[in-house]
Design an enzyme around this catalytic site. Structure first.
Site, PDB file in Angstrom:
ATOM      1  N   TYR A 140       0.812  -1.220   0.000  1.00  0.00           N
ATOM      2  CA  TYR A 140       0.000   0.000   0.000  1.00  0.00           C
ATOM      3  C   TYR A 140       0.847   1.273   0.000  1.00  0.00           C
ATOM      4  O   TYR A 140       0.299   2.367   0.027  1.00  0.00           O
ATOM      5  CB  TYR A 140      -0.941  -0.003   1.205  1.00  0.00           C
ATOM      6  CG  TYR A 140      -2.081  -0.973   1.040  1.00  0.00           C
ATOM      7  CD1 TYR A 140      -1.853  -2.336   1.127  1.00  0.00           C
ATOM      8  CD2 TYR A 140      -3.376  -0.539   0.793  1.00  0.00           C
ATOM      9  CE1 TYR A 140      -2.881  -3.243   0.975  1.00  0.00           C
ATOM     10  CE2 TYR A 140      -4.414  -1.436   0.643  1.00  0.00           C
ATOM     11  CZ  TYR A 140      -4.159  -2.788   0.734  1.00  0.00           C
ATOM     12  OH  TYR A 140      -5.187  -3.679   0.581  1.00  0.00           O
ATOM     13  N   LYS A 166       4.448 -14.807   5.707  1.00  0.00           N
ATOM     14  CA  LYS A 166       4.908 -15.669   4.617  1.00  0.00           C
ATOM     15  C   LYS A 166       6.435 -15.612   4.633  1.00  0.00           C
ATOM     16  O   LYS A 166       7.091 -15.361   3.611  1.00  0.00           O
ATOM     17  CB  LYS A 166       4.304 -15.136   3.296  1.00  0.00           C
ATOM     18  CG  LYS A 166       4.406 -16.065   2.122  1.00  0.00           C
ATOM     19  CD  LYS A 166       3.460 -17.251   2.197  1.00  0.00           C
ATOM     20  CE  LYS A 166       3.750 -18.199   1.041  1.00  0.00           C
ATOM     21  NZ  LYS A 166       3.047 -19.478   1.141  1.00  0.00           N
ATOM     22  N   ASP A 222      -0.845 -19.155   4.183  1.00  0.00           N
ATOM     23  CA  ASP A 222      -1.722 -20.080   3.463  1.00  0.00           C
ATOM     24  C   ASP A 222      -2.323 -21.109   4.428  1.00  0.00           C
ATOM     25  O   ASP A 222      -3.512 -21.441   4.350  1.00  0.00           O
ATOM     26  CB  ASP A 222      -0.999 -20.759   2.290  1.00  0.00           C
ATOM     27  CG  ASP A 222       0.432 -21.133   2.609  1.00  0.00           C
ATOM     28  OD1 ASP A 222       0.968 -20.621   3.606  1.00  0.00           O
ATOM     29  OD2 ASP A 222       1.022 -21.947   1.879  1.00  0.00           O
ATOM     30  N   ASP A 263      -5.993  -7.347   4.747  1.00  0.00           N
ATOM     31  CA  ASP A 263      -7.127  -6.961   3.907  1.00  0.00           C
ATOM     32  C   ASP A 263      -7.868  -8.208   3.431  1.00  0.00           C
ATOM     33  O   ASP A 263      -9.086  -8.330   3.553  1.00  0.00           O
ATOM     34  CB  ASP A 263      -6.593  -6.165   2.717  1.00  0.00           C
ATOM     35  CG  ASP A 263      -7.715  -5.587   1.871  1.00  0.00           C
ATOM     36  OD1 ASP A 263      -8.772  -5.275   2.437  1.00  0.00           O
ATOM     37  OD2 ASP A 263      -7.533  -5.468   0.645  1.00  0.00           O
TER      38      ASP A 263
END
Ligand code: ATP
Length: 350
Positions: free
Chosen positions: A126, A180, A214, A238
């Site tokens: 962002y 991640k 994940d 988000d």
């Protein structure tokens, strides 16, 4: 009784319906609020040529607290996301999204879900730094694009501190870092997770775990209750919070807050819903529940609880529901104003 001054930004689309609905409901609690009504977004851009006028910034600087409806972000780039700008300008670096399951009419959730997502609010992809990549024979052909995902120690530590502090104050047992780090070894593997581990040491009374993104999504769908407070980066937060909202009745019931050291901006998770805007069909509960979060922030706990109880009760009763929820239970849909007025009546009756 003290009077609060709050900036109200109705925004665009269904914001023009759910913002006045929320004002009415907050008024019904008896808490005295002076609303400084200003606007930002597409309608404001069309009216004044400026999507985020100075008077909006001045108002929030003065009041320190804003309730905001959704604002439209044009795809042609004529102005940037108002949400992103406001969060950045007011350093509202932690986005808090409670995920709480409701009984909707006869639909009783198999398992009650009750968790809170803390999303970093100002960084990651962002930061808005993207560029096209050129190549080909003459070097002029667009061959791709790249996007910067930047995160800082300061913002990550702020995020985790906000999450742990919330956990401690609200009797929550665990903070989970969603990451991640196996692929993004510097941003997630080092900066994010080092910040999590460092802040966790300051809160020995709250457990801490790290879960790969994940796997976390999969676990969330299978059994969301294994999570309590989840802290993660802007983009992952988000995605996760919209998905989690889907587990508990959709966007019409998902509130949110942007909290910084000095300023706080309360807004629903949903957008402007152009498909139903202007038709008195929008579910006002997401912004109303964001209003309850705002009352909690102002220290008006009893009033906040009344709002939360009224929304829980009206949704569980299952007779007066806007289309998004009525569709799930098969009753005839009620309008935004009908649902709002009934919530006000319930609040006055408690
Ligand atoms: P935006 O571009 O502003 O994000 P959008 O349509 O892409 O708008 P949302 O506004 O979040 O995204 O809407 C997604 C879907 O959920 C739409 O079908 C919309 O009608 C529905 N929806 C969102 N908020 C509500 C609400 N408060 N009440 C009822 N339906 C809603």
């Amino acid at each position: 009784m003290s009077q609060y001054e709050v900036t109200l930004i109705p925004g665009d689309g269904i914001g023009l319906e759910v913002a006045p609905a929320t004002q009415k409901v907050l008024e019904a609690t008896g808490v005295s609020i002076h609303w400084d009504i200003v606007n930002a977004g597409m309608d404001e851009f069309k009216r004044s040529g400026n999507a985020l006028p100075q008077e909006v910034l001045d108002s929030i600087k003065r009041t320190k607290v804003a309730l905001k409806g959704p604002t439209n972000t044009p795809k042609d780039g004529s102005f940037s996301s108002i949400n992103v700008l406001l969060r950045r300008i007011f350093k509202a670096a932690a986005n808090v999204r409670p995920i709480h399951s409701f009984q909707i009419g006869h639909l009783i959730p198999e398992k009650k879900i009750d968790l809170v997502i803390f999303r970093e609010n100002t960084e990651d992809s962002y930061v808005g730094e993207e560029r096209l990549l050129y190549g080909g024979v003459d070097g002029q052909e667009i061959i791709g694009a790249e996007s910067i995902s930047r995160i800082t120690v300061k913002a990550c530590e702020y995020l985790f501190r906000a999450a742990f502090e919330y956990a401690r104050r609200n009797g929550r047992k665990k903070v989970t870092a969603m990451h991640k780090g196996n692929i993004l070894q510097m941003t997630h593997g080092k900066i994010l997770l080092d910040a999590g581990a460092k802040v966790a040491k300051e809160y020995p009374d709250v457990n801490y775990e790290e879960v790969i993104a994940d796997a976390l999504f999969m676990k969330m769908i299978l059994d969301a209750n294994q999570f309590d407070v989840i802290a993660t980066t802007n983009m992952f937060g988000d995605l996760l919070s919209d998905a989690a909202a889907g587990l508990v009745g959709g966007l019409g019931l998902a509130p949110g807050a942007n909290i910084g050291k000095e300023f706080a901006i309360f807004e629903a998770v949903h957008g402007t819903a152009p498909d139903i805007a202007g038709q008195n069909k929008a579910n006002p509960c997401a912004l109303i529940l964001s209003g309850a979060l705002m009352l909690r922030h102002l220290g008006e706990l009893e009033a906040a609880k009344k709002i939360e109880r009224a929304v829980t009760d009206i949704v569980a009763a299952g007779r007066i529901l806007t289309g998004d929820l009525a569709r799930l239970t098969g009753v005839k849909p009620s309008s935004t104003t009908e649902m709002t007025d009934f919530i006000c009546r319930l609040i006055r009756s408690y």
